[in-house]
Design a protein around this motif. Sequence first.
Motif, PDB file in Angstrom:
ATOM      1  N   ASN A  18      47.430   5.990  49.558  1.00 32.87           N
ATOM      2  CA  ASN A  18      48.275   6.314  48.402  1.00 32.87           C
ATOM      3  C   ASN A  18      47.579   6.019  47.079  1.00 32.87           C
ATOM      4  O   ASN A  18      47.795   6.729  46.097  1.00 32.87           O
ATOM      5  CB  ASN A  18      49.610   5.573  48.474  1.00 32.87           C
ATOM      6  CG  ASN A  18      50.556   6.199  49.477  1.00 32.87           C
ATOM      7  OD1 ASN A  18      50.516   7.397  49.738  1.00 32.87           O
ATOM      8  ND2 ASN A  18      51.407   5.377  50.072  1.00 32.87           N
ATOM      9  N   SER A  20      43.972   5.582  46.599  1.00 28.45           N
ATOM     10  CA  SER A  20      42.666   6.238  46.465  1.00 28.45           C
ATOM     11  C   SER A  20      42.657   7.675  46.967  1.00 28.45           C
ATOM     12  O   SER A  20      41.714   8.413  46.719  1.00 28.45           O
ATOM     13  CB  SER A  20      41.606   5.452  47.240  1.00 28.45           C
ATOM     14  OG  SER A  20      41.539   4.138  46.779  1.00 28.45           O
ATOM     15  N   GLY A  21      43.675   8.034  47.714  1.00 26.22           N
ATOM     16  CA  GLY A  21      43.737   9.369  48.303  1.00 26.22           C
ATOM     17  C   GLY A  21      43.064   9.400  49.661  1.00 26.22           C
ATOM     18  O   GLY A  21      42.189   8.588  49.950  1.00 26.22           O
ATOM     19  N   THR A  27      45.263  16.047  53.169  1.00 31.44           N
ATOM     20  CA  THR A  27      46.409  15.693  52.344  1.00 31.44           C
ATOM     21  C   THR A  27      47.429  14.983  53.216  1.00 31.44           C
ATOM     22  O   THR A  27      47.707  15.439  54.330  1.00 31.44           O
ATOM     23  CB  THR A  27      47.079  16.965  51.753  1.00 31.44           C
ATOM     24  OG1 THR A  27      46.112  17.698  51.021  1.00 31.44           O
ATOM     25  CG2 THR A  27      48.245  16.618  50.850  1.00 31.44           C
TER      26      THR A  27
END
Length: 155
Positions: A18, A20-21, A27
């Motif tokens: 959440n 840093s991705g 996704t």
Amino acid sequence: MSLRIATKRLSKELNEINSSGPPAGTTLLSAEDLREWRFTLSVLGTDTVYAGETFALRFRFPDNYPLESPEVVFVTNDGWTAPEHPHIYSNGHCCVSILANEWSPVLNVCSVLLTLQSMLASCKKKERPKDNERYVKHAPISPKDTRWHFHDDSV
């Protein structure tokens, strides 16, 4: 005790994703609880047989994660299909050693995503496993209940 370890580890991984991705080309679709997460996955680059395609993955975590690998399958409903790949069955089950006998607690969700992305990126020809029809007909609900034989790492 194992559940507490799993909860702590999954909370840490989700916080990192959440903040840093997830890895490029992936996704996070949902992680409403620590039992099941969903991601999309695309192969980066244009020189791949999967260029422009996106797939969905479902991760289910056992109570003793990370000591035991998650169950990971390509989603094959709601408009999603599994990629045509020699190690991915049409029901979404993946024959991937790090999800079975080569799992290590140092691996995590992001490393699994990167492994699957790399596996797809290196594929030269879209095709199902030779035993796809037989396997899908008799497959257990969870791929973790399959006794995989890892004999071909060329794709």
